[in-house]
Design an enzyme around this catalytic site. Structure first.
Site, short mmCIF file in Angstrom:
data_model
loop_
_atom_site.label_atom_id
_atom_site.label_comp_id
_atom_site.label_asym_id
_atom_site.label_seq_id
_atom_site.Cartn_x
_atom_site.Cartn_y
_atom_site.Cartn_z
N GLU A 54 9.02 -6.45 12.02
CA GLU A 54 8.29 -5.66 11.03
C GLU A 54 6.87 -6.18 10.84
OE1 GLU A 54 9.00 -2.87 9.83
OE2 GLU A 54 11.05 -2.77 10.57
N TYR A 137 7.07 -2.19 1.56
CA TYR A 137 7.62 -1.59 2.79
C TYR A 137 8.48 -2.60 3.55
CZ TYR A 137 8.38 -0.59 7.53
OH TYR A 137 9.04 -0.47 8.72
N ASP A 155 6.37 3.67 5.25
CA ASP A 155 5.26 3.18 6.06
C ASP A 155 4.40 4.40 6.42
OD1 ASP A 155 6.65 4.56 8.00
OD2 ASP A 155 6.60 2.95 9.48
#
Ligand code: SF4
Length: 356
Positions: A54, A137, A155
């Site tokens: 991520e 997020y 996102d």
């Protein structure tokens, strides 16, 4: 339901979404089952690997991230391995991905997890969100993808899909628009954490491969019948964004300073590239009329930087953070990408000679 950060994270007691919304999620997940790309981070539920992917994927394209992700996990396979690594090596493995604050934050996050009594990241959104570099997020992504918690996420890809589904006229990069997106992400989320996990992944995938910027191929879209922008023909005008900031021009004057086969470099101290090697900044402006050996431009947030490199004489004494580096040691040093490209250009046979 409890409020965490800027959005709502629900407990399993939350009622299921209305039938119409469940239909949307069913259609979305069915599409995902037949269309999901096989990405390395989708083959794991390890919280560490999920966080690595991520953070790498923020600001960087999937195709670029894949080899970095695989290399990273070979060198730093878990929290402990990363926590114990020297920062210079961490930055070296990040070289080329840019935005090095992500690497430093990941390093600090690993140290924070490794220092916990059991050395593990718990399945707790609040603890995940408190890690360095983890925003709403990323916390949602780790909570959902690694732990199967019912956590919404937004996102850039999800924001585009949701703004179109809602036909949202608010700018998605302004507080009111963001609040509306997070509320919608929460509202659409199935009650079961494992199903919500698939739903989140499917929503991201739809934005990444089908509901693309511009004119998306809506006739192929599994959620077309729920899409307000499609119904009104506004999909090319959604999402709305705030006017772009004006690009600010900056100039960086650096020296190309050689001694035998060694090159003088210095370590950055500013927040942008802290700890990375770069060509030394010139202490004063180059002499009037002195042409640069080479120039290049590169973007940085809303700046456009012109890097100009001038031949310069070796200093009488090195400044703090400066070092001579032999050419065979350059490859192993963590260096900013624009400066590495410039250095490789100047080291090529036939490049302009450094005569100051
Ligand atoms: S119908 Fe078109 S605009 Fe709406 S979500 Fe699908 S691809 Fe995006």
């Amino acid at each position: 339901m409890s409020r965490l950060g800027s959005f709502m994270v629900s407990t399993p007691s939350i009622p299921s979404p209305p039938a119409a919304l469940a239909g949307l999620s069913d259609a979305l997940r069915e599409w995902f089952a037949g269309n999901a790309r096989d990405l390395p981070w989708r083959r794991t539920r390890d919280p560490y690997a999920t966080l690595v992917s991520e953070l790498m994927l923020q600001q960087t394209q999937v195709a670029t991230v894949i080899p970095y992700f695989e290399r990273w996990l070979r060198r730093f396979p878990d929290w402990t391995a990363l926590a114990g690594a020297p920062e210079a090596e961490v930055l070296k493995h990040w070289e080329g991905l840019g935005y090095y604050a992500r690497a430093r934050n990941l390093h600090r996050a690993a140290q924070a997890v490794a220092a916990r009594p059991d050395g593990k990241l718990p399945a707790d959104w609040t603890v995940i969100r408190a890690l360095p570099g983890v925003g709403d997020y990323t916390a949602g992504a780790v909570a959902s993808f690694a732990f199967g918690l019912r956590a919404p996420l937004v996102d850039a890809n999800v924001a585009r899909v949701l703004a179109r589904l809602m036909n949202l006229a608010e700018p998605v990069d302004a507080p009111a628009g963001l609040r509306a997106l997070w509320a919608e992400a929460e509202r659409l989320l199935p009650a079961d954490g494992e199903i919500a996990r698939e739903h989140n992944a499917a929503l991201m995938e739809l934005g990444a491969v089908l509901c693309r910027p511009g004119e998306p191929p809506c006739l192929l879209c599994p959620v077309r019948r729920w899409c307000a922008a499609y119904a009104r023909g506004t999909q090319a005008r959604r999402p709305v964004k705030r006017p772009r900031r004006r690009v600010v021009e900056l100039t960086e004057n650096c020296g190309w300073i050689r001694s035998g086969d060694r090159v003088l470099l210095e370590q950055s101290r500013g927040p942008r590239w802290k700890g990375l090697w770069r060509l030394p900044l010139l202490g004063r402006s180059p002499a009037a009329g002195q042409p640069p050996l080479a120039t290049a431009t590169y973007p940085f947030t809303h700046h456009r930087v012109t890097l100009r490199v001038f031949a310069a004489r070796p200093p009488r004494a090195l400044r703090e953070g400066q070092a001579w580096m032999a050419s065979d040691a350059l490859a192993a040093a963590a260096m900013t990408s624009p400066h590495r490209r410039m250095m490789e250009r100047l080291l090529q046979p036939g490049a302009p000679a450094p005569e100051a």
